[in-house]
Scaffold this motif. Structure first.
Motif, short mmCIF file in Angstrom:
data_model
loop_
_atom_site.label_atom_id
_atom_site.label_comp_id
_atom_site.label_asym_id
_atom_site.label_seq_id
_atom_site.Cartn_x
_atom_site.Cartn_y
_atom_site.Cartn_z
N ILE A 183 15.67 -63.62 46.76
CA ILE A 183 14.54 -63.14 45.95
C ILE A 183 14.03 -61.81 46.50
N LYS A 184 13.92 -61.71 47.83
CA LYS A 184 13.47 -60.45 48.43
C LYS A 184 14.45 -59.34 48.09
N GLY A 185 15.75 -59.64 48.13
CA GLY A 185 16.76 -58.65 47.75
C GLY A 185 16.59 -58.23 46.30
N LYS A 186 16.33 -59.21 45.44
CA LYS A 186 16.10 -58.90 44.01
C LYS A 186 14.84 -58.07 43.85
N ASP A 187 13.80 -58.41 44.61
CA ASP A 187 12.56 -57.64 44.56
C ASP A 187 12.81 -56.19 44.96
N GLU A 188 13.65 -56.01 45.99
CA GLU A 188 13.98 -54.65 46.42
C GLU A 188 14.78 -53.94 45.33
N ASP A 189 15.71 -54.67 44.70
CA ASP A 189 16.48 -54.09 43.60
C ASP A 189 15.55 -53.68 42.46
N ILE A 190 14.61 -54.54 42.15
CA ILE A 190 13.65 -54.24 41.07
C ILE A 190 12.83 -53.01 41.45
N ALA A 191 12.39 -52.93 42.69
CA ALA A 191 11.60 -51.77 43.14
C ALA A 191 12.44 -50.50 43.01
N ASP A 192 13.73 -50.56 43.39
CA ASP A 192 14.62 -49.40 43.24
C ASP A 192 14.75 -49.02 41.78
N MET A 193 14.96 -50.02 40.93
CA MET A 193 15.09 -49.75 39.49
C MET A 193 13.81 -49.14 38.93
N GLU A 194 12.67 -49.66 39.37
CA GLU A 194 11.40 -49.10 38.90
C GLU A 194 11.26 -47.64 39.32
N GLU A 195 11.68 -47.35 40.53
CA GLU A 195 11.63 -45.96 41.02
C GLU A 195 12.55 -45.08 40.18
N LYS A 196 13.78 -45.56 39.92
CA LYS A 196 14.71 -44.81 39.08
C LYS A 196 14.15 -44.62 37.68
N LEU A 197 13.49 -45.66 37.16
CA LEU A 197 12.88 -45.58 35.84
C LEU A 197 11.81 -44.50 35.82
N LYS A 198 11.00 -44.44 36.86
CA LYS A 198 9.95 -43.41 36.94
C LYS A 198 10.58 -42.02 36.95
N VAL A 199 11.68 -41.87 37.70
CA VAL A 199 12.38 -40.57 37.73
C VAL A 199 12.89 -40.22 36.34
N LYS A 200 13.50 -41.19 35.65
CA LYS A 200 14.04 -40.96 34.30
C LYS A 200 12.91 -40.64 33.32
N GLU A 201 11.77 -41.34 33.47
CA GLU A 201 10.63 -41.06 32.59
C GLU A 201 10.13 -39.64 32.82
N ALA A 202 10.09 -39.22 34.09
CA ALA A 202 9.67 -37.84 34.39
C ALA A 202 10.66 -36.85 33.78
N GLU A 203 11.96 -37.14 33.91
CA GLU A 203 12.97 -36.27 33.30
C GLU A 203 12.80 -36.23 31.78
N LEU A 204 12.52 -37.38 31.19
CA LEU A 204 12.30 -37.44 29.74
C LEU A 204 11.12 -36.56 29.34
N GLU A 205 10.05 -36.65 30.10
CA GLU A 205 8.87 -35.82 29.80
C GLU A 205 9.21 -34.33 29.93
N GLU A 206 10.01 -34.00 30.96
CA GLU A 206 10.44 -32.61 31.11
C GLU A 206 11.28 -32.19 29.90
N ASN A 207 12.19 -33.07 29.48
CA ASN A 207 13.03 -32.77 28.32
C ASN A 207 12.18 -32.61 27.06
N LYS A 208 11.19 -33.47 26.90
CA LYS A 208 10.29 -33.36 25.74
C LYS A 208 9.57 -32.01 25.76
N ALA A 209 9.13 -31.62 26.97
CA ALA A 209 8.45 -30.32 27.09
C ALA A 209 9.41 -29.19 26.74
N GLU A 210 10.64 -29.28 27.23
CA GLU A 210 11.64 -28.25 26.92
C GLU A 210 11.93 -28.22 25.43
#
Length: 135
Positions: free
Chosen positions: A82-109
């Motif tokens: 479960i802790k490993g899954k929690d870490e995986d989820i945290a990594d995915m959430e971080e990647k999601l935040k990066v992708k959301e930021a990229e999406l916002e940049e793309n929307k601005a562009e």
């Protein structure tokens, strides 16, 4: 001969002695009888039974303790998973935040590009108007 009255007092102490002797014999018999309550053998049997039950209970407790330890180990393993899954989820959430930021940049562009397109279309329309006016 002695009168019967005289014999009676002499017989009375003998009767009393006989009764006393009989009572003493009863007391002696009562005292030598097996005392009331369990005998030594009965007590030893009870002790053996209690010992057997105690041994059985001890084995049950040991078995339960072993089972508890196994379940604790299994729980710890699952907890690690479960802790490993929690870490995986945290990594995915971080990647999601990066992708959301990229999406916002793309929307601005895209918005900037759209503004430039609108501006270009206005300029093009103006140039076409100038060309039409010249012709």
């Amino acid at each position: 001969e002695a009168p019967p009255e005289a014999a009676a007092p002499a017989a009375a102490p003998a009767e009393e002695e006989g009764e006393q002797s009989l009572r003493d014999n009863e007391n002696a018999t009562t005292q030598t009888e097996v005392p009331a309550g369990p005998t030594r053998v009965q007590l030893l049997v009870k002790i053996a039974i209690i010992g057997t039950k105690l041994t059985h209970r001890t084995k049950q407790i040991e078995s339960l303790e072993s089972t508890i330890k196994e379940k604790e180990r299994a729980f710890a393993e699952k907890d690690d998973v479960i802790k490993g899954k929690d870490e995986d989820i945290a990594d995915m959430e971080e990647k999601l935040k990066v992708k959301e930021a990229e999406l916002e940049e793309n929307k601005a562009e895209i918005a900037t590009f759209q503004e430039k397109m609108d501006e270009f279309e206005k300029t093009l329309a103006a140039k076409q108007k100038e060309v039409e006016d010249l012709v």
